[in-house]
Design a protein around this motif. Structure first.
Motif, PDB file in Angstrom:
ATOM      1  N   ILE A   1     -18.389 -61.918  11.289  1.00  0.00           N
ATOM      2  CA  ILE A   1     -18.859 -60.584  10.926  1.00  0.00           C
ATOM      3  C   ILE A   1     -18.168 -59.549  11.807  1.00  0.00           C
ATOM      4  O   ILE A   1     -18.255 -59.602  13.043  1.00  0.00           O
ATOM      5  N   THR A   2     -17.468 -58.634  11.166  1.00  0.00           N
ATOM      6  CA  THR A   2     -16.854 -57.507  11.862  1.00  0.00           C
ATOM      7  C   THR A   2     -17.526 -56.221  11.383  1.00  0.00           C
ATOM      8  O   THR A   2     -18.165 -56.191  10.329  1.00  0.00           O
ATOM      9  N   PHE A   3     -17.383 -55.153  12.174  1.00  0.00           N
ATOM     10  CA  PHE A   3     -18.106 -53.923  11.873  1.00  0.00           C
ATOM     11  C   PHE A   3     -17.155 -52.732  11.812  1.00  0.00           C
ATOM     12  O   PHE A   3     -16.268 -52.581  12.659  1.00  0.00           O
ATOM     13  N   THR A   4     -17.370 -51.884  10.813  1.00  0.00           N
ATOM     14  CA  THR A   4     -16.807 -50.541  10.771  1.00  0.00           C
ATOM     15  C   THR A   4     -17.951 -49.592  11.075  1.00  0.00           C
ATOM     16  O   THR A   4     -18.800 -49.326  10.215  1.00  0.00           O
TER      17      THR A   4
ATOM     18  N   LEU B   1     -20.978 -37.593   9.664  1.00  0.00           N
ATOM     19  CA  LEU B   1     -21.001 -39.047   9.571  1.00  0.00           C
ATOM     20  C   LEU B   1     -19.601 -39.577   9.295  1.00  0.00           C
ATOM     21  O   LEU B   1     -18.865 -39.007   8.483  1.00  0.00           O
ATOM     22  N   PRO B   2     -19.214 -40.685   9.925  1.00  0.00           N
ATOM     23  CA  PRO B   2     -17.875 -41.247   9.682  1.00  0.00           C
ATOM     24  C   PRO B   2     -17.722 -41.726   8.252  1.00  0.00           C
ATOM     25  O   PRO B   2     -18.625 -42.343   7.686  1.00  0.00           O
ATOM     26  N   GLU B   3     -16.588 -41.456   7.664  1.00  0.00           N
ATOM     27  CA  GLU B   3     -16.356 -41.743   6.253  1.00  0.00           C
ATOM     28  C   GLU B   3     -16.440 -43.229   5.937  1.00  0.00           C
ATOM     29  O   GLU B   3     -16.904 -43.626   4.875  1.00  0.00           O
ATOM     30  N   GLY B   4     -16.005 -44.100   6.845  1.00  0.00           N
ATOM     31  CA  GLY B   4     -15.963 -45.528   6.534  1.00  0.00           C
ATOM     32  C   GLY B   4     -17.243 -46.289   6.796  1.00  0.00           C
ATOM     33  O   GLY B   4     -17.334 -47.476   6.476  1.00  0.00           O
ATOM     34  N   ASP B   5     -18.252 -45.626   7.380  1.00  0.00           N
ATOM     35  CA  ASP B   5     -19.487 -46.322   7.721  1.00  0.00           C
ATOM     36  C   ASP B   5     -20.470 -46.216   6.553  1.00  0.00           C
ATOM     37  O   ASP B   5     -21.357 -45.358   6.524  1.00  0.00           O
TER      38      ASP B   5
END
Length: 651
Positions: free
Chosen positions: A293-296, A500-504
């Protein structure tokens, strides 16, 4: 055992036989550990046939002549093999979802969720109390209630399976209707029940990570979901609730339509190289799959890795996984030539009805004996130490043990000990948040893990610094807004959305849920003053989406005023898409609001919208999308539009 020789696991691991057919008395389905270092298991000989109603007694808490059981397994000598098997409850009806609790357990047995108690402490159930029931099982006995898990918050979380319909009524009188895949939670005394998430096809398996995120395993949709409370997830032909589907973390299927059991590894439980790995049971392919599991930001992504456990025996069927308090992985093996309902008839002679095993997978130098996790025999100081253990399972059991001691006859002594303990690590300080005696006296720490748990426990329910930059913490704050006594200001959430960050995607979806919750609390006067000026384009789009998912006269008035002020093709596209979606919502409140909402919309919009539409050049009409549906929309309502609205993904 011959099957044992067929397993392949990574270097440094060993597969041990914990319990065999004779000790299980049938085929294992669900597992659960108690605070005495014992493993509880639901066992069936009847599956897939339910014991008929004519043999039910006392509302179905006992199925006369039924051969299914709940058993307790104990490893007395610490060699990794169960030495004692006790039939705790018999004459059950395909029991699943066992949760050791109090003086017994809570479990599903057709057609009820039952509290099984041992009041005289002889090791055998002597009282059966229906918490909820009768509930659905008739359509499909492999799509029932299962995976009961006790949260740190004291709620019991569970999955509701495919095709069946259940009508709950808690002691507080508030009903809950569930159809097919859902996740719900209830108080252990049956006083309250509520939906946690909507959707999935046939979820079977729940687990938490150390941040308190809940994950599920599902069949036929996606193998793994991180569950955002209040969110909607894809299912067979079911719409979302107007906010879109929550982000999906797993884009691959692990070569299977049937996934069962899920475990999250973190906090160095098997060493740092295994942190943020998830294991999922795959009974169709006879494997235990693995994902990294990786996170953006706060958004998880499951990245497929080589299978953790494989077998050349096609009868190996891992239907439940549990991380033990001893840091070993326990696997319920439904050992069978046939695993599903649909390949062959239910009465096919090839179905095995008696075989089953439980496997224990240990990592060298990482596991201990189960008997060393018997919390009831430990001093309060030793139990507090276990709050910082690498095993999330043991930490949760330690919290439950201390809660009991803090409410028992020695509560004053336990509280004094707890208040003077200085946490040794972040895990321990985070666990202590859930103990009222500790949370009252400890100042808010700076460790991110503790901060997240303080927010989840609502220890700081009415205050929060919205300038926080930790994405995991900020997402949790947004998720908990619907559960707070005092909501943030609409303006605060609008300002937050702009940065808010676009990729989250998880954080963005949590913002939608938070804003929806805040707007539902608004008075008519509040709606009149809502966002009178023009907003940033992204914020405007998101606000429109949320408002369209709140069908009410107030939201309709606001939308019409907004369209009158800022009519544009982009508005037409967003609003029409949402209006076409919401009437099919399964939410009872949405359905009940529909007539008044539609009345406002239908009667007021022609004077505002149609002149603007008619004055548009064809190119702009094309940009707005769904333009050819407008005439039908005005005349007959959303149901008349053709083609119907497509319920797409979150994006």
């Amino acid at each position: 055992m011959q099957e044992q020789a067929t397993f392949q696991v990574p270097s440094g691991f060993e597969v041990q036989l914990f319990a065999d057919d004779a000790q299980l008395g049938g085929k294992p389905i669900n597992l659960g550990f108690d605070r005495r270092g014992r493993l509880w298991v639901t066992s069936t000989l009847e599956y897939p046939y339910a014991v008929p109603k004519e043999r039910w007694e006392n509302g179905g808490v006992r199925a006369k002549g039924g051969r299914d059981t709940i058993r307790i397994l104990e490893d007395l000598d610490g060699d990794g093999r169960a030495d004692r098997s006790t039939v705790f409850a018999n004459e059950l009806n395909i029991p699943t979802g066992v949760l050791p609790y109090g003086k017994g357990c809570i479990a599903w047995s057709i057609p009820n969720i039952v509290h099984f108690e041992d009041t005289d402490e002889d090791g055998i159930c002597d009282r059966r109390t229906i918490l909820f029931g009768p509930l659905g099982y008739e359509k499909d006995t492999h799509g029932m209630i299962s995976s009961l898990r006790l949260g740190l918050d004291g709620w019991v979380y569970a999955t509701h399976g495919f095709s069946n319909t259940s009508h709950f009524k808690a002691k507080d009188g508030i009903p809950l209707d569930l159809n097919s895949g859902n996740v719900f939670r209830f108080n252990p005394d049956g006083s309250r029940v509520e939906r946690w998430t909507t959707g999935q096809v046939n979820p079977f398996g729940l687990c938490w990570d150390s941040r308190g995120n809940l994950y599920s395993a599902d069949c036929h949709s996606s193998p793994i979901y991180q569950l955002i409370p209040g969110a909607s997830y894809p299912s067979f032909g079911r719409p979302h609730d107007g906010l879109g589907f929550a982000p999906v973390m797993c884009e691959h299927a692990h070569g299977s339509t049937g996934i069962a059991g899920v475990v999250y590894l973190d906090q160095n439980v098997w060493g740092p190289e295994w942190n943020d790995h998830m294991l999922v049971g795959n009974p169709v392919t006879s494997r235990v799959n693995q994902d990294l599991i990786t996170f953006t930001g706060s958004t998880p992504k499951a990245n497929e890795r080589p299978d953790f456990l494989t077998s050349t025996d096609p009868w190996f069927r891992p239907v439940d996984l549990q991380l033990g308090p001893d840091r070993a992985l326990y696997i319920a093996d439904f050992y069978n030539r046939i695993i599903g309902h649909y390949e062959v008839p239910l009465d096919h002679p090839g179905r095995d009805r008696a075989s089953g095993r439980i496997w224990r997978v240990v990592k060298k130098d990482a596991t201990r004996a189960l008997r060393q996790t018997a919390l009831h025999q430990m001093t309060t100081e030793d139990v507090i130490t276990r709050l910082g253990d690498a095993s999330l399972t043991l930490r949760g059991l330690a919290v439950a043990e201390l809660k009991e001691r803090l409410s028992g006859p020695a509560a004053s002594e336990a509280q004094q000990i707890l208040e003077r303990v200085a946490p040794e690590n972040a895990r321990q300080s985070a666990s202590m948040v859930w103990l009222e005696a500790a949370s009252r006296t400890r100042p808010s720490g700076v460790d991110p893990l503790e901060a997240i748990h303080r927010v989840r426990s609502l220890a700081e329910k009415n205050t929060f610094d919205w300038t926080q930059t930790d994405p995991h913490l900020l997402s949790v704050v947004l998720e908990t807004v619907p559960y707070r006594d005092h909501a943030p200001e609409v303006g605060q959430l609008l300002d937050l959305r702009a940065r808010l960050p676009e990729g989250d995607l998880r954080m963005q979806y949590a913002w939608r849920l938070a804003m929806q919750s805040v707007l539902r609390r608004q008075t008519t006067a509040d709606w009149s003053s809502l966002a009178k000026g023009r907003l940033d384009e992204v914020v405007e789009r998101e606000l429109l989406l949320v408002v369209c998912a709140i069908p009410s006269p107030d939201s309709a008035r606001w939308l019409l005023r907004r369209l009158q002020q800022f009519a544009s093709p982009a508005y037409f596209q967003a609003v029409v898409a949402r209006v076409l979606c919401w009437p099919t919502s399964p939410d009872r409140q949405v359905q009940s609001s529909r007539p008044s909402w539609w009345s406002w919309w239908k009667n007021a919009t022609p004077a505002i919208w149609m002149p603007s539409w008619n004055s548009m050049p064809p190119s702009q009409r094309a940009e707005s999308g769904r333009g050819n549906q407008l005439a039908a929309l005005w005349r007959n309502g959303p149901e008349a539009c053709n083609p119907p609205c497509s319920h797409g993904s979150f994006r």
